[in-house]
Scaffold this active site. Sequence first.
Site, PDB file in Angstrom:
ATOM      1  N   HIS A   1       0.273   5.549   6.486  1.00 43.15           N
ATOM      2  CA  HIS A   1       0.894   5.974   5.228  1.00 43.15           C
ATOM      3  C   HIS A   1       1.284   7.452   5.267  1.00 43.15           C
ATOM      4  CE1 HIS A   1      -1.849   2.571   4.318  1.00 43.15           C
ATOM      5  NE2 HIS A   1      -0.788   2.142   3.667  1.00 43.15           N
TER       6      HIS A   1
ATOM      7  N   ASP B   1      -2.806   8.911   6.987  1.00 45.29           N
ATOM      8  CA  ASP B   1      -3.807   8.147   7.732  1.00 45.29           C
ATOM      9  C   ASP B   1      -3.091   7.432   8.872  1.00 45.29           C
ATOM     10  OD1 ASP B   1      -2.475   6.113   6.408  1.00 45.29           O
ATOM     11  OD2 ASP B   1      -4.147   5.553   5.130  1.00 45.29           O
TER      12      ASP B   1
ATOM     13  N   SER C   1       0.803  -1.218   0.000  1.00 41.88           N
ATOM     14  CA  SER C   1       0.000   0.000   0.000  1.00 41.88           C
ATOM     15  C   SER C   1       0.840   1.275   0.000  1.00 41.88           C
ATOM     16  CB  SER C   1      -0.955   0.008   1.198  1.00 41.88           C
ATOM     17  OG  SER C   1      -0.240  -0.101   2.413  1.00 41.88           O
TER      18      SER C   1
END
Length: 756
Positions: A707, A704, A420
Amino acid sequence: MEGGLKAWGILLSIVLGVVSNWQHWARGSSPQVPCLFIFGDSVFDNGNNLALDTDVTVDYLPYGVDFPYGSTGRCSNGVNIADAIADLLGFENYIPPFGKGNCREFMGCVNYASGRSGILNTTGYLLGQRYSMDLQLYNHKIIASRIAKELGVADVATKYLGQCIYVVEIGYNDYLNNYYGEGYNSSKIYTPEQFAQLLKLYTEGARKVAVFGHIRMGCMPAYKNVFGAGKSSCVDKLSHAAQLFNSKLQKALPKLNANLPGAIFTYINSYKIGSENVTGLGFKNTSNSCCQVPNGEIPCAPLTYTCPYRDEHLYWDGAHYTEARARIFAKKAYQLQLPIDAYPYDISGLVKGQQYSMDLQLYNHKIIASRIAKELGGTDVANKAWRILVAILLAAVSNWQHRACGLPPQVPCLFIFGDSLSDNGNNMVLSTNVKASYLPYGVDFPYGTTGRCSNGLNLPDVIAELLGFENYIPPFGVGGCKDFMNGVNYASSAGGILDMTASLLGQRYTMDLQLYNHKIIASRIAKELGGADVASKYLGQCIYAVEMGYNDYLNNYNSEGYNSSKIYTPEQFAQLLVQTYETQLERLYGEGARKIAVFGLIRIGCMPSYIQMFGADNSSCVDKLNHEVQLFNSKLRKLIPKLNANLPGSKFTYINSYEIDSEDFETLGFKVINKGCCDVPSGQIPCEPLTYPCSNRDEHVYWDGAHYTEARARIFAKRAYQRQLAVDANPYDISELVRIPLDETDGCSTFGTKIV
């Protein structure tokens, strides 16, 4: 001294402006007009409703299945009519929506269209927030004022806005979600004839306005299903209402042209264009939608399969065209095939209808020259300034010409593997909830929400930028990855080194699957270049960025539902990961990779969500997680020289992510280092959907719960690209990796030589 500084300030601003124009010219032909403004409903909406509190959004697959950036709010499998018009007008990029990313590129913007909006403010109000035509005009007033401020003089702004094209299509919802909709009383008060209204943009500077009539809304699949088809195979009363509206609109436009000086309103006869013989155009299915639409509804059912032959379908969902149909429709609006298609001009004629003559350009220059003379204190000073400017300008344009027309990216391609931290949209096409498919993700990204776990760019985006790539590296999973010659991003949120990692979270591309996907792309490149040997030389010059392993700890070893921590000690698990990783990196080498940057893991124990879940230690982080990461990094760092020794011609390098992540954030301008910028529900990682993020995003390390923000990603990527300390990378940073000549005996040549 003060006057001299002021003079140089003005000169610099002029040079930057001209060089900016040269940059645009050097990349290709200019758009036919300086700007395009779009007003409408879901037919033109390209993402505005994603920022509103409404269920009328298409932020999920299969919408956008053929669009380069996936699901963006367009009611289509790919581009819509407004996109196709922008393409025909020569715009290089899609016109950005007003509601996302603060519309920074407003000089060439804006798309204001909003799904379920209407001419009347009451239209669609039962469905939640939307930008009615009045609100779209209000939003345009904001943009027009910004343009006036940018250009400095109201008269100049008026002339600028007068050159732009304005396309307007609205009114469908006034019938479908008002006059004929349940919960509204319009049909009891008005007759359809009284519904037609004129659209007025003239007072905000609009002069070239293409007003679209209504298509045959009675032939839309969803409404035939709801109302039942008449003798014409369509819903006759809806088509009749559209014709009444069109008739009044068509008569109103000549009055506007007669009464408003300089106005060129033109009517696009959508009803006639929509009535052409589509079977003769290759469409085999004209009455059913391509995607699966629940009975009595319009939108596609989320995450369902679509028809395989989308180019043969007229309708994508219950009311909107496929990309194939939208492109043909837009071409007839842009350049009429029959005299009845548009009146008095088609859009191409509208472009030519009122252009700046050379006299007017000289007049505009005279205004600017007088302002400079006034600013500098006299004509003599201004003339001297202009002579200096010419010299600077010639040098600047010469340098830019060399850069824009001569120098390619530093390497021919960039391939990205990861999770991610690097995913730029691959998970958008997978059956999983692990995807950043909604706002506020992408709030600062030019194309909005694309699957990146960031407010804007992520780490590989910045690396691509530093390597000189003009466009973002496309994801493997979205849009068929047609532009694979410049590289591909295979990264997948929740992906891991081990196949079992994150298996409880749904579909994801593990490292093994990413390598399999790369094998597909490598074979395509070999086919494109005409042989395996040529492809081997080409692939050997590329950069490969690999970051993987976070999820093996966070969604496996330290997660409920997996038994890895009961089987392995931290030391043993790190050894298992690195041994598996070694085999995978050798497979990557086997597919032609030679210049490979392998990223270690950052301090996962310092991610805000994991501090909340596990509790911070004296270090203000979760020491247990960071210790496990260090075990992995230590073994990975030792693997790199082994690979270089055993694999002929290989240039593996280790990027010391842990060290880069340990720098003093406060000295870099970050004020918040242990809390996400967006609202994150307790015990989770992703942002709460459709919530407002912090305004000081450049001061936050984390976007967040896990990240980086774009601001942090940029700084991190710069140290990976060009190390600041010797420990940042070993044996090379990425910029050094680029410059290393490859061993000719390995079948690879240095970048820039002609492959024969």
